[in-house]
Design a protein around this motif. Structure first.
Motif, mmCIF file in Angstrom:
data_model
loop_
_atom_site.group_PDB
_atom_site.id
_atom_site.type_symbol
_atom_site.label_atom_id
_atom_site.label_comp_id
_atom_site.label_asym_id
_atom_site.label_seq_id
_atom_site.Cartn_x
_atom_site.Cartn_y
_atom_site.Cartn_z
ATOM 1 N N ALA A 227 0.827 -1.202 0.000
ATOM 2 C CA ALA A 227 0.000 0.000 0.000
ATOM 3 C C ALA A 227 0.863 1.254 0.000
ATOM 4 C CB ALA A 227 -0.933 0.008 1.207
ATOM 5 N N GLY A 228 0.571 2.167 -0.948
ATOM 6 C CA GLY A 228 1.265 3.429 -1.040
ATOM 7 C C GLY A 228 2.622 3.371 -1.702
ATOM 8 N N LEU A 229 3.067 2.172 -2.092
ATOM 9 C CA LEU A 229 4.408 2.020 -2.652
ATOM 10 C C LEU A 229 4.417 1.385 -4.044
ATOM 11 C CD1 LEU A 229 6.367 0.848 0.527
ATOM 12 C CD2 LEU A 229 6.424 3.096 -0.559
ATOM 13 N N GLY A 230 3.793 0.225 -4.167
ATOM 14 C CA GLY A 230 3.816 -0.487 -5.447
ATOM 15 C C GLY A 230 4.184 -1.936 -5.259
ATOM 16 N N VAL A 231 4.889 -2.493 -6.237
ATOM 17 C CA VAL A 231 5.245 -3.913 -6.223
ATOM 18 C C VAL A 231 6.545 -4.100 -5.453
ATOM 19 C CG1 VAL A 231 5.782 -5.932 -7.637
ATOM 20 C CG2 VAL A 231 4.119 -4.244 -8.454
ATOM 21 N N GLU B 223 6.908 6.064 -3.135
ATOM 22 C CA GLU B 223 5.878 7.085 -2.928
ATOM 23 C C GLU B 223 5.988 8.209 -3.946
ATOM 24 O OE1 GLU B 223 6.131 8.471 1.064
ATOM 25 O OE2 GLU B 223 5.342 6.616 1.945
ATOM 26 N N THR B 224 7.207 8.512 -4.364
ATOM 27 C CA THR B 224 7.411 9.554 -5.366
ATOM 28 C C THR B 224 7.809 8.919 -6.691
ATOM 29 O OG1 THR B 224 9.702 9.830 -4.650
ATOM 30 C CG2 THR B 224 8.051 11.301 -3.683
ATOM 31 N N ILE B 225 7.740 9.699 -7.746
ATOM 32 C CA ILE B 225 7.883 9.210 -9.107
ATOM 33 C C ILE B 225 9.174 8.414 -9.293
ATOM 34 C CG2 ILE B 225 9.040 11.268 -10.023
ATOM 35 C CD1 ILE B 225 7.008 11.022 -12.402
ATOM 36 N N ARG B 226 9.075 7.302 -10.038
ATOM 37 C CA ARG B 226 10.220 6.424 -10.266
ATOM 38 C C ARG B 226 10.500 6.231 -11.756
ATOM 39 N NH1 ARG B 226 11.058 7.517 -5.790
ATOM 40 N NH2 ARG B 226 11.570 6.156 -4.051
ATOM 41 N N HIS B 227 9.756 6.954 -12.603
ATOM 42 C CA HIS B 227 10.025 6.896 -14.038
ATOM 43 C C HIS B 227 11.429 7.453 -14.274
ATOM 44 C CE1 HIS B 227 9.867 8.167 -18.272
ATOM 45 N NE2 HIS B 227 8.972 7.208 -18.423
ATOM 46 N N ASP C 252 -7.452 -9.809 -1.388
ATOM 47 C CA ASP C 252 -6.933 -8.792 -0.485
ATOM 48 C C ASP C 252 -6.367 -7.558 -1.171
ATOM 49 O OD1 ASP C 252 -4.902 -10.340 -1.510
ATOM 50 O OD2 ASP C 252 -4.040 -10.920 0.405
ATOM 51 N N ALA C 253 -5.555 -7.691 -2.200
ATOM 52 C CA ALA C 253 -4.894 -6.536 -2.810
ATOM 53 C C ALA C 253 -5.889 -5.653 -3.553
ATOM 54 C CB ALA C 253 -3.794 -6.996 -3.763
ATOM 55 N N ARG D 45 -3.713 0.594 -3.035
ATOM 56 C CA ARG D 45 -4.506 1.081 -1.901
ATOM 57 C C ARG D 45 -4.536 0.083 -0.753
ATOM 58 N NH1 ARG D 45 -3.782 6.024 -2.648
ATOM 59 N NH2 ARG D 45 -5.060 7.094 -4.211
ATOM 60 N N ARG D 46 -4.371 -1.216 -1.040
ATOM 61 C CA ARG D 46 -4.362 -2.212 0.032
ATOM 62 C C ARG D 46 -3.360 -3.302 -0.295
ATOM 63 N NH1 ARG D 46 -10.026 -4.538 1.699
ATOM 64 N NH2 ARG D 46 -9.595 -6.147 0.149
ATOM 65 N N THR D 47 -2.530 -3.604 0.683
ATOM 66 C CA THR D 47 -1.473 -4.602 0.515
ATOM 67 C C THR D 47 -2.053 -5.987 0.278
ATOM 68 O OG1 THR D 47 0.054 -3.348 1.906
ATOM 69 C CG2 THR D 47 0.452 -5.717 1.724
ATOM 70 N N GLY D 48 -1.375 -6.760 -0.560
ATOM 71 C CA GLY D 48 -1.781 -8.135 -0.791
ATOM 72 C C GLY D 48 -0.881 -8.816 -1.812
#
Length: 200
Positions: free
Chosen positions: A47-51, A59-63, A127-128, A174-177
């Motif tokens: 949640a809030g981060l990605g894979v 949390e901030t741009i990684r492109h 869950d995710a 939005r939700r970890t899974g």
């Protein structure tokens, strides 16, 4: 379709039911910047981060390019999803493309990703949950992967001249899974008025 309803495979919205709109066919991640991402047996969405373990998580741009001049922007591209039906379409035109080769994290079937409004929630497995933020902008590296493929990532309506980007959608977690191939995908629409997806 009703606000907040979930879509079934036939496109009908249900009032709180848990019918699946489609399924996950593959999951992929890469710890380094590379055009393609290898497939895995599972991925964990944070949640809030990605894979977890993916170079584009944060949390901030990684492109890679945009980080040089917009490093503090929120990361609206934590998870990249592509509909597997795109690969079927490309195969008819002579392009062999499989899951993960275009850099997506989650490959789906049976979900009209490009037709979703901004803010749609995708429930992956039990869950995710990810929230769709916009369209992926196809880049020139697609032609490095397969010559001529970039042109197939766009479609123009001959009547309206409206341009469609076909290279999948971006989302935030939005939700970890944990997500695995063959997991179900449920779609929950935001309250109207709906906003069409734009590039992020």
């Amino acid at each position: 379709m009703t606000a907040g309803g979930r879509l079934t495979a036939g496109g009908r919205a249900t009032a709180g039911g848990r019918e699946a709109a489609g399924r996950v066919t593959a999951v992929s991640r890469s710890a380094s910047y590379a055009f393609s991402k290898p497939n895995h047996a599972s991925i964990t969405l944070l949640a809030g981060l990605g894979v977890e373990g993916d170079v584009h998580a944060g949390e901030t741009i990684r492109h890679q390019f945009r980080m040089t001049y917009e490093p503090g922007l929120p990361n609206l591209r934590q998870v990249h999803l592509i509909h597997e039906e795109l690969f079927d379409e490309l195969a008819l035109k002579g392009f062999a493309v499989s899951a993960g080769r275009l850099g997506e994290n989650v490959t789906t079937r049976g979900v009209d990703l490009l037709g979703l409004p901004t803010g749609s929630l995708l429930r992956l497995r039990a869950d995710a949950v990810v929230e769709v933020t916009g369209l992926r902008t196809p880049c020139s590296k697609i032609n490095d992967f397969r010559a001529g493929l970039l042109n197939e990532m766009f479609a123009v309506d001959p009547l309206s001249d409206e341009l469609t980007l076909k290279c999948g959608v971006m989302a935030v977690v939005r939700r970890t899974g944990t997500v695995r191939p063959d997991d179900t995908v449920e779609v929950e629409l935001p309250a109207p008025p709906h906003r069409a997806l734009e590039r992020v």
